[in-house]
Design an enzyme around this catalytic site. Structure first.
Site, mmCIF file in Angstrom:
data_model
loop_
_atom_site.group_PDB
_atom_site.id
_atom_site.type_symbol
_atom_site.label_atom_id
_atom_site.label_comp_id
_atom_site.label_asym_id
_atom_site.label_seq_id
_atom_site.Cartn_x
_atom_site.Cartn_y
_atom_site.Cartn_z
ATOM 1 C CG ASN A 55 -1.898 1.029 1.312
ATOM 2 O OD1 ASN A 55 -1.573 2.184 1.540
ATOM 3 N ND2 ASN A 55 -3.150 0.643 1.111
ATOM 4 C CB ALA A 56 0.524 4.669 -1.313
ATOM 5 C CB ALA A 57 -0.041 4.214 4.021
ATOM 6 C CB CYS A 63 3.455 -10.500 5.285
ATOM 7 S SG CYS A 63 4.368 -9.126 6.013
ATOM 8 C CD GLU A 65 5.514 -14.571 5.281
ATOM 9 O OE1 GLU A 65 4.965 -13.663 4.588
ATOM 10 O OE2 GLU A 65 6.672 -14.481 5.705
#
Length: 147
Positions: A55-57, A63, A65
């Site tokens: 995400n841009a943030a 992840c 997993e």
């Protein structure tokens, strides 16, 4: 809650690795360019794969997993045999701290984690080796009455 690597057949390990490695192809990582794929095998023989989603943030990404394991959990699974994680780097990368704790929620310390590098070579460690002296659901007050 489960398992150890000796309970895995050669075919299960092959399928687990193939699915984890191919899951990298669907990773959404436009910022880091660090592709990660994962696949978890349930005790009933089902495979669930996942890939990292950025995400841009930056801290808001997820992840591979946690995507794989979370998908299996919402499908009703709670008992797992193994997980494989694949990256493009050498040596292979291990799950981050957050993923280690997430895995530990559903798995005992003997649970095997197969970590694949960019060449398809792997290292195996247990969650107990990666997260020693961990805190799990059994450590909470009242956990035994709820299980």
């Amino acid at each position: 809650m489960t398992s150890s690597a000796d309970h895995l057949s050669a075919q299960e390990l092959e399928t687990l690795s193939t699915k984890a490695i191919s899951a990298k192809d669907v990773a959404y990582c436009p910022y880091s360019k660090f592709r990660v794929g994962a696949c978890v095998l349930t005790q009933t023989g089902e495979y669930f794969h996942g890939a990292n989603v950025e995400n841009a943030a930056y801290p808001v990404g997820t992840c591979a997993e946690r995507v794989a394991l979370g998908t299996a959990v919402v499908a009703g699974h709670r008992d797992f045999k193994a997980i494989a994680v694949a990256t493009d780097i050498e040596p292979a990368a291990s799950p981050c701290g957050m993923c280690r704790q997430f895995i530990r929620e559903f798995c005992t310390s003997s649970f095997p984690i197969f970590m694949y590098d960019g060449q398809g070579n792997f290292t195996m460690k247990t969650i107990g080796e990666l997260l020693p002296d961990s805190f799990g659901p059994d450590d909470l007050p009242g956990a035994k009455e709820q299980s």
